[in-house]
Design an enzyme around this catalytic site. Structure first.
Site, PDB file in Angstrom:
ATOM      1  N   ASP A   1      -0.161 -29.950  22.737  1.00  0.00           N
ATOM      2  CA  ASP A   1      -1.521 -30.135  23.231  1.00  0.00           C
ATOM      3  C   ASP A   1      -2.308 -28.925  22.761  1.00  0.00           C
ATOM      4  O   ASP A   1      -1.852 -27.781  22.909  1.00  0.00           O
ATOM      5  CB  ASP A   1      -1.607 -30.303  24.756  1.00  0.00           C
ATOM      6  CG  ASP A   1      -2.908 -31.014  25.121  1.00  0.00           C
ATOM      7  OD1 ASP A   1      -3.147 -32.121  24.569  1.00  0.00           O
ATOM      8  OD2 ASP A   1      -3.684 -30.477  25.927  1.00  0.00           O
TER       9      ASP A   1
ATOM     10  N   PHE B   1      -7.958 -30.194   9.420  1.00  0.00           N
ATOM     11  CA  PHE B   1      -8.480 -31.336  10.171  1.00  0.00           C
ATOM     12  C   PHE B   1      -9.297 -30.835  11.359  1.00  0.00           C
ATOM     13  O   PHE B   1      -9.431 -29.617  11.551  1.00  0.00           O
ATOM     14  CB  PHE B   1      -7.330 -32.261  10.626  1.00  0.00           C
ATOM     15  CG  PHE B   1      -6.378 -31.648  11.632  1.00  0.00           C
ATOM     16  CD1 PHE B   1      -5.370 -30.772  11.226  1.00  0.00           C
ATOM     17  CD2 PHE B   1      -6.496 -31.926  12.993  1.00  0.00           C
ATOM     18  CE1 PHE B   1      -4.492 -30.208  12.155  1.00  0.00           C
ATOM     19  CE2 PHE B   1      -5.616 -31.366  13.918  1.00  0.00           C
ATOM     20  CZ  PHE B   1      -4.621 -30.506  13.499  1.00  0.00           C
TER      21      PHE B   1
HETATM   22  O1  ITT Z   1      -2.723 -35.846  21.746  1.00  0.00           O
HETATM   23  P1  ITT Z   1      -2.285 -36.079  20.323  1.00  0.00           P
HETATM   24  O2  ITT Z   1      -1.754 -37.473  20.091  1.00  0.00           O
HETATM   25  O3  ITT Z   1      -1.357 -35.010  19.811  1.00  0.00           O
HETATM   26  O4  ITT Z   1      -3.581 -36.023  19.371  1.00  0.00           O
HETATM   27  P2  ITT Z   1      -5.022 -35.482  19.775  1.00  0.00           P
HETATM   28  O5  ITT Z   1      -5.855 -35.447  18.550  1.00  0.00           O
HETATM   29  O6  ITT Z   1      -5.519 -36.243  20.971  1.00  0.00           O
HETATM   30  O7  ITT Z   1      -4.695 -33.976  20.141  1.00  0.00           O
HETATM   31  P3  ITT Z   1      -5.052 -33.146  21.449  1.00  0.00           P
HETATM   32  O8  ITT Z   1      -5.164 -34.037  22.625  1.00  0.00           O
HETATM   33  O9  ITT Z   1      -4.056 -32.029  21.472  1.00  0.00           O
HETATM   34  O10 ITT Z   1      -6.500 -32.587  21.065  1.00  0.00           O
HETATM   35  C1  ITT Z   1      -6.514 -31.613  20.064  1.00  0.00           C
HETATM   36  C2  ITT Z   1      -7.861 -31.583  19.423  1.00  0.00           C
HETATM   37  O11 ITT Z   1      -8.116 -30.205  19.069  1.00  0.00           O
HETATM   38  C3  ITT Z   1      -8.391 -30.110  17.708  1.00  0.00           C
HETATM   39  N1  ITT Z   1      -7.358 -29.344  16.998  1.00  0.00           N
HETATM   40  C4  ITT Z   1      -6.087 -29.121  17.378  1.00  0.00           C
HETATM   41  N2  ITT Z   1      -5.428 -28.399  16.444  1.00  0.00           N
HETATM   42  C5  ITT Z   1      -6.325 -28.186  15.445  1.00  0.00           C
HETATM   43  C6  ITT Z   1      -6.256 -27.526  14.197  1.00  0.00           C
HETATM   44  O12 ITT Z   1      -5.132 -26.993  13.756  1.00  0.00           O
HETATM   45  N3  ITT Z   1      -7.361 -27.492  13.439  1.00  0.00           N
HETATM   46  C7  ITT Z   1      -8.519 -28.087  13.856  1.00  0.00           C
HETATM   47  N4  ITT Z   1      -8.671 -28.741  15.018  1.00  0.00           N
HETATM   48  C8  ITT Z   1      -7.569 -28.783  15.802  1.00  0.00           C
HETATM   49  C9  ITT Z   1      -8.421 -31.507  17.119  1.00  0.00           C
HETATM   50  O13 ITT Z   1      -9.770 -31.905  16.976  1.00  0.00           O
HETATM   51  C10 ITT Z   1      -7.761 -32.394  18.139  1.00  0.00           C
HETATM   52  O14 ITT Z   1      -8.450 -33.604  18.239  1.00  0.00           O
HETATM   53 MG    MG Z   2      -4.576 -35.999  22.763  1.00  0.00          MG
END
Ligand code: ITT
Ligand code: MG
Length: 204
Positions: A70, A155
């Site tokens: 997360d 991303f």
């Molecule tokens: O929960 P999962 O299925 O893993 O996928 P998600 O996209 O919903 O992931 P999160 O709930 O953890 O939300 C993380 C958000 O933070 C941002 N994020 C996380 N890591 C990042 C990175 O390395 N570079 C840029 N943005 C990132 C990205 O926009 C994600 O949508």
């Molecule tokens: Mg998520």
């Protein structure tokens, strides 16, 4: 050391980075999208709660050990927002364009010194759904929010996240450099070190 684990994520950017980071340690990483179950509701109020919740959900639906991530961006000028709501900051889950545009809008006119921010990545590793000792690892990557997007790599918020020690945005970094220094790389390194240190690594 587990032989196969389910990656409790549907985020393509994260899956790519985990595949690169876990490639040569002999673990088969199966993204949860390869199985047929609904993703977990992220009802936690912290990165840690959501990571544990996602890992436990994936264990329960696959019978495999699970690794969940997360993560999100914490912006000081916004008192830590969007934080755990990073994926849906602008209202629609995963709409990175809208999320980034909203963040730039909210920081419009804010001086550089007040644009500090950091990425958080919390990893939760669970051997099975009733694992009483899930292993939690937390990486933090300091930076600041740019005034416009730069770079094509990465991303999510990478195009507007400036990395001072690299002098460019996270989206301008080659993949292998980001995978050495990012919040996710730091958290995963802690996990791999813990695997090595636990006698024989974390077993299935
Ligand atoms: O929960 P999962 O299925 O893993 O996928 P998600 O996209 O919903 O992931 P999160 O709930 O953890 O939300 C993380 C958000 O933070 C941002 N994020 C996380 N890591 C990042 C990175 O390395 N570079 C840029 N943005 C990132 C990205 O926009 C994600 O949508
Ligand atoms: Mg998520």
């Amino acid at each position: 050391m587990p032989r196969t684990l389910v990656l409790a994520s549907n985020n393509a950017g994260k899956i790519k980075e985990f595949n690169a980071l876990l490639a040569d340690i002999g673990i088969t990483v199966k993204p949860q999208g390869e199985f047929d179950f609904e993703e977990a509701e992220e009802t936690g109020l912290s990165f840690i709660e959501n990571a544990i919740l996602k890992a436990r959900h994936a264990c329960a639906h696959t019978g495999l050990p699970a690794l969940a991530d997360d993560s999100g961006i914490e912006v000081d000028y916004l008192d830590g927002a969007p934080g755990i709501y990073s994926a849906r900051f602008a209202g629609e889950h995963g709409n990175n364009e809208a999320n980034n545009a909203l963040l730039l809008e909210k920081l419009d006119g804010v001086p550089e010194a007040e644009r500090t921010a950091r990425f958080h990545c919390v990893l939760a590793y669970m051997r099975h759904q009733n694992d009483p000792t899930p292993q939690v690892f937390h990486g933090v990557w300091e930076g600041r929010i740019l005034t416009s997007a730069q770079g094509q790599e990465g991303f999510g918020y990478d195009p507007i996240f400036f990395v001072p020690e690299q002098g460019c945005s996270a989206a301008s970094l080659p993949k292998d450099i980001k995978n050495q220094i990012s919040h996710r790389a730091q958290a995963l390194q802690q996990l791999l070190t813990s695997f090595e240190q636990t006698a024989g690594g974390i077993t299935l």
